[in-house]
Motif scaffolding. Structure first.
Motif: not given
Lengths: 183, 88, 143
Positions: B14-21
């Motif tokens: 979830i953290l990786i997805t949020f930072s990419l977004t």
């Protein structure tokens, strides 16, 4: 610049409140922290220029959901017991009141709940439709002949039950963590 | 133990997805539709609040079926609150 | 313990007085947000949630207030069909589903009618739905 500092401190506060909600054991305290969480989230929405979402969050997250939780907690009226025992431990005939029935009825009268005992054999399928909200399971240990009262660890009622049965040699209270058992 | 490892993996995902977004959304912040809505919403729909103009005129399809979802949820809750004997 | 606290909280006289005082102002605020949804922040969903909170507060005054749940959900279904019909009128005037039925060239004063009507119906529908949800929760434990 000043608004940025406020928003950052609100985000840190949000993380702390979320951790407190996950850790805390008391139901009422959890509901109050849930409402605080929604309020902080709403102020964060307002800082990020979304007043529409903030209005919806205030109305639903901090008024309706906690009130629904409090109503559901305070409306518990029954204490459901499933019995796997075949002797007179839980019998409630007028001429012979079982030891366990006496104890459980005194316990439920203390909280103003209604005691309901369902008898079921091990492995029978009847009543499996809504068996998730059972409060207590009574079993008899085959080796030591002691009566085992199994309940959820998170329930506050179990601590009181453990206090009441301290002096009984034949009764043992076992607290089961949520998720380990299925009925 | 498996549950905890799965939980930690899920949080990292979830953290990786949020930072990419967040990184991607910075590139497209000023795109075509934003300019369109800011300049033309009041003239085309008569609403000073652009959010209302979008969800009651341009995207009315979405908000009507959102109201339908609420109706389905309420009837589901009423169904589940009935006793077993009344349902079966 | 926790259960005793909740029971005393429900019968407290101070809470009943404050709820009686707050109830009309909350209704007024909800309707204000619904009607002014096209000029100020807010709209049907937010105002409906505030209306539902106002009706929820009356449970502290009188717990047996709402008894007929079937009537509520019937009104909600009728309102949903009404919203669908209002959204579909544009098929006859513009040949497109789900937009404003008043033509684009007309002035903004007439276009507001569509927005206000749709906001109002969505607000009432959301309020009725949420009221039905928590009345079901209250009835559940009483049997």
């Amino acid at each position: 610049m000043n608004a940025m500092i406020i928003a950052d401190s609100l985000q840190i506060l949000l993380i702390i409140i979320a951790a407190v909600i996950v850790i805390s054991k008391d139901n009422l305290q959890m509901v109050v922290f849930f409402a605080v969480f929604s309020l902080v989230t709403a102020s964060l929405y307002y800082f990020n220029q979304a007043p529409d979402v903030a209005l919806a969050e205030v109305a639903i997250g901090s008024a309706i959901m906690p009130l629904i939780f409090i109503i559901s907690i305070s409306r518990q009226r029954e204490f459901i017991v499933i019995s796997h025992v075949n002797d007179e431990f839980l019998s409630n005939h007028t001429y012979k009141i079982g030891k366990g029935y006496e104890l459980l009825s005194e316990f439920t009268r203390h909280y103003g709940l209604k005691l309901k005992i369902y008898k079921s054999e091990l492995g029978s399928l009847k009543g499996i439709f809504r068996s998730r909200n059972v409060d207590l399971i009574v079993e008899k240990c085959p080796s030591t002949h002691r009566y085992l009262l199994k309940g959820k660890e998170s329930s506050i009622l179990m601590n009181k039950l453990e206090q009441m049965t301290e002096n009984e040699p034949l009764i043992e209270v076992i607290k089961i963590r949520e998720g380990e058992t299925d009925d | 133990m498996i549950k905890k490892i799965a939980l930690v993996l899920m949080l990292i995902a979830i953290l990786i997805t949020f930072s990419l977004t967040i990184q991607e959304s910075k590139e497209y912040l000023d795109c075509f539709s934003k300019d369109y809505f800011v300049s033309k919403t009041f003239r085309e729909t008569g609403s000073k609040n652009i959010v209302t103009g979008i969800y009651l005129d341009y995207r009315l399809f979405d908000s009507i079926f959102e109201a339908g979802i609420l109706l389905v949820v309420v009837s589901g809750i009423i169904f589940m609150s009935k006793k077993d004997e009344e349902v079966l | 313990m926790i259960y005793e606290e909740v029971i005393t909280l429900k019968t407290s006289r101070i809470l009943i007085c404050i709820s009686r005082l707050l109830y009309p102002f909350m209704l007024l605020f909800g309707f204000y947000i619904i009607i002014n949804g096209h000029t100020s922040p807010g709209g049907g969903f937010q105002g409906g949630a505030i209306l539902a909170t106002a009706i929820l507060i009356t449970y502290f005054i009188d717990p047996d207030r709402i008894t007929n749940l079937n009537l509520l959900i019937k009104i909600e279904k009728v309102l949903f069909i009404l919203i669908l019909v209002i959204g579909s009128i544009s098929f006859f005037t513009k040949n497109v589903f789900f937009t404003n039925f008043i033509s684009i060239e007309s002035s903004t004063t007439y276009k507001k009618i569509f927005l206000i009507a749709l906001n109002f119906f969505i607000g009432i529908k959301v309020a009725l739905g949420l009221v039905t949800v928590f009345s079901t929760f209250i009835k559940e434990g009483r049997s």
